[in-house]
Write an enzyme that holds these catalytic residues in place. Structure first.
Site, PDB file in Angstrom:
ATOM      1  CE1 TYR A 119       1.296   2.411   4.273  1.00 39.34           C
ATOM      2  CE2 TYR A 119       2.903   0.663   3.953  1.00 39.34           C
ATOM      3  CZ  TYR A 119       2.270   1.805   3.506  1.00 39.34           C
ATOM      4  OH  TYR A 119       2.630   2.352   2.294  1.00 39.34           O
TER       5      TYR A 119
ATOM      6  CG  ASP B  57       2.474   6.554  11.712  1.00 39.62           C
ATOM      7  OD1 ASP B  57       2.765   5.686  10.860  1.00 39.62           O
ATOM      8  OD2 ASP B  57       1.832   7.584  11.432  1.00 39.62           O
TER       9      ASP B  57
ATOM     10  CE  LYS C   5      -3.693   7.668   6.374  1.00 42.13           C
ATOM     11  NZ  LYS C   5      -4.067   7.027   5.090  1.00 42.13           N
TER      12      LYS C   5
HETATM   13  P1  KE4 Z   1       1.262   7.981   2.873  1.00 35.69           P
HETATM   14  O1  KE4 Z   1       2.740   7.964   2.506  1.00 35.69           O
HETATM   15  O2  KE4 Z   1       0.477   6.926   2.142  1.00 35.69           O
HETATM   16  O3  KE4 Z   1       0.648   9.377   2.771  1.00 35.69           O
HETATM   17  O4  KE4 Z   1       1.154   7.657   4.435  1.00 35.69           O
HETATM   18  C1  KE4 Z   1       1.715   6.450   4.906  1.00 35.69           C
HETATM   19  C2  KE4 Z   1       1.082   6.073   6.235  1.00 35.69           C
HETATM   20  C3  KE4 Z   1       1.804   6.290   7.391  1.00 35.69           C
HETATM   21  N1  KE4 Z   1       1.281   5.976   8.606  1.00 35.69           N
HETATM   22  C4  KE4 Z   1       0.038   5.454   8.714  1.00 35.69           C
HETATM   23  C5  KE4 Z   1      -0.502   5.128  10.072  1.00 35.69           C
HETATM   24  C6  KE4 Z   1      -0.744   5.221   7.557  1.00 35.69           C
HETATM   25  O5  KE4 Z   1      -1.992   4.703   7.684  1.00 35.69           O
HETATM   26  C7  KE4 Z   1      -0.219   5.534   6.292  1.00 35.69           C
HETATM   27  C8  KE4 Z   1      -0.971   5.285   5.005  1.00 35.69           C
HETATM   28  N2  KE4 Z   1      -2.223   4.614   5.161  1.00 35.69           N
HETATM   29  C9  KE4 Z   1      -2.647   3.795   4.029  1.00 35.69           C
HETATM   30  C10 KE4 Z   1      -4.035   3.243   4.355  1.00 35.69           C
HETATM   31  N3  KE4 Z   1      -4.004   2.272   5.365  1.00 35.69           N
HETATM   32  C11 KE4 Z   1      -2.623   4.531   2.753  1.00 35.69           C
HETATM   33  C12 KE4 Z   1      -3.431   3.885   1.632  1.00 35.69           C
HETATM   34  C13 KE4 Z   1      -2.539   3.504   0.489  1.00 35.69           C
HETATM   35  O6  KE4 Z   1      -1.420   3.000   0.729  1.00 35.69           O
HETATM   36  O7  KE4 Z   1      -2.979   3.703  -0.647  1.00 35.69           O
END
Ligand code: KE4
Length: 421
Positions: A144, A239, A267
């Site tokens: 993801y 990523d 993060k």
């Molecule tokens: P955000 O747009 O949610 O800040 O980041 C997206 C993203 C991009 N790349 C990786 C490897 C990620 O894990 C994420 C977001 N992680 C999820 C948890 N697995 C966010 C939690 C959520 O969607 O509420």
């Protein structure tokens, strides 16, 4: 456990917010029940609106490597608040953070700050397409990378949790630019490049997957991605939104000794505030406006509060390199001796307990986990005051605030579940 106030709030929230949450995975759809509404956090713990406390292994999905409200972070935020909240103009702190990111992650020669991981991966992809003049992207099933239109194809995290293979609302033309392959299969990538290599702009990968649950790369896999992208003139995008500053100060690329062309971060950089970044080779990043023709912008990019948090987090990590050894040790103890029927995947302080006896090396094996049994385990642990990710297909995290006593309490709660049979 009395969660009546959360139940009332959840009912109220659903009248105004889709599913009652601002991000789908928080709705507990795959584990059922009412998500505790959180009133506050302190160290390794969060407290819900009924006053129940939980040892927190979600840590806001990864950012809180030092736990909730570390003093150094609060002090940095107090200081910056005295200067203002946003200017929409360059500030010295942004220069300092850019330099510090480059120092921590040497493959990043130039970096641009954005506000979320999604913005970072969306921008990195656009830059890769603009730099190579090609349209196609390779991603991996179960990975993801945020809710970027073209990447919501066989994605992990909340989509895997909700069983949404491909989201509606993304034009077929966008989805068609993405080639989704099984993670950890070098052969699949070789075939894709052999067939369409001259059209592939980039391979984007979570170097250690967190979003189908924690799945490490097979030996030689990342090296194969590096050599295939070089061979065909595509860019390798790591990523590291989740693994950056988590698996080492220099992220997974430091741990595995691979130099990607572009990296996305997020993060931990913000310690809980909204900030992310993308960057890499100077010749690639020099294509980004206003230097080059590839446009990317943001009103709050480099926001003073988020940047101050980032400087405090990275400076604290740099000044305390033993953090990683401590996190390694504590997480290893947490994950030691899994009972029969459980496969534990762990890299550093990222982990997942898969409810399956077989090895979990990709999405196909991950999705064979017994999510019904996971659901029972999740609620057992929640009622024992242990807050795990509400999905079989997410990673858990340990922070420096997690004491040995917390780890022991967690192990004993889990043993109680498995003793019941
Ligand atoms: P955000 O747009 O949610 O800040 O980041 C997206 C993203 C991009 N790349 C990786 C490897 C990620 O894990 C994420 C977001 N992680 C999820 C948890 N697995 C966010 C939690 C959520 O969607 O509420």
């Amino acid at each position: 456990m009395n969660r009546s106030r959360s139940e009332d709030l959840f009912a109220r929230a659903q009248k105004s917010i889709p599913g009652g949450v601002n991000s789908p995975v928080r709705a507990f759809r795959s584990v059922g029940g009412t998500p505790p509404f959180i009133a506050r956090g302190e160290g390794s713990r969060i407290f819900d609106v009924n006053g129940n406390d939980y040892i927190d292994y979600v840590l806001s999905w990864g950012p809180l490597i030092f736990g909730h409200r570390p003093r150094f972070l609060l002090e940095a935020l107090t200081d910056v608040l005295a200067t203002g909240t946003s200017f929409g103009a360059p500030t010295e702190r942004e220069v300092e953070l850019a330099e510090l990111i480059r120092e921590c992650v040497p493959s990043i020669e130039m970096v641009r700050l954005v506000n979320s991981g999604t913005e970072a991966t969306m921008s990195a992809l656009r830059v890769a397409r603009g730099f190579t003049g090609r349209d196609l992207t390779i991603k991996f099933e179960g990975c993801y990378h945020g809710h970027v239109d073209s990447l919501l194809v066989k994605a992990g995290s909340g989509m895997a949790t909700l069983g949404i293979a491909d989201t509606v609302g993304v034009p077929e033309a966008f989805a068609a630019t993405t080639i989704a392959l099984p993670f950890n299969s070098v052969e699949a990538v070789e075939t894709a490049f052999r067939e369409r290599g001259d059209k592939i702009a980039a391979v984007i990968v979570e170097p250690v997957v967190g979003n189908m649950g924690c799945v490490p790369p097979r030996k030689g896999y990342l090296e194969a991605l590096r050599s295939l992208t070089e061979q065909y003139g595509a860019l390798l995008i790591f990523d590291e939104v989740m693994t950056g500053f988590r698996l080492a100060l220099g992220g997974a690329q430091e741990r595995f000794g691979i130099k990607p062309d572009l990296t996305t971060l997020g993060k931990i950089i913000g310690g809980g505030l909204p900030i992310a970044a993308y960057g890499g080779r100077a010749d690639v990043m020099s294509k980004v406006a206003p230097l080059g023709p590839i446009y990317q912008a943001g009103t709050l990019s480099g926001n003073p509060l988020a940047v101050a948090a980032g400087l405090a987090m990275l400076r604290h990590l740099k000044a305390n390199p033993d953090v990683y050894e401590t996190l390694e040790r504590r997480t290893a103890r947490l994950c030691a001796n899994p009972p029969p029927g459980i496969t534990v995947n762990r890299v550093g302080s990222m982990f997942t307990f898969f409810f399956t006896s077989e090895p979990v090396t990709d999405w196909e094996s991950a999705k064979r986990s017994d999510t019904g049994r996971f659901k029972e385990f999740f609620h057992w642990m929640l009622d024992c005051g242990i807050y795990l990710a509400p999905s079989q297909f997410e990673a858990g995290f340990v922070s420096t605030a997690h004491s040995d006593k917390d780890i022991t309490q967690t192990i004993e709660a889990a043993q109680g579940f498995f003793r019941r049979g």
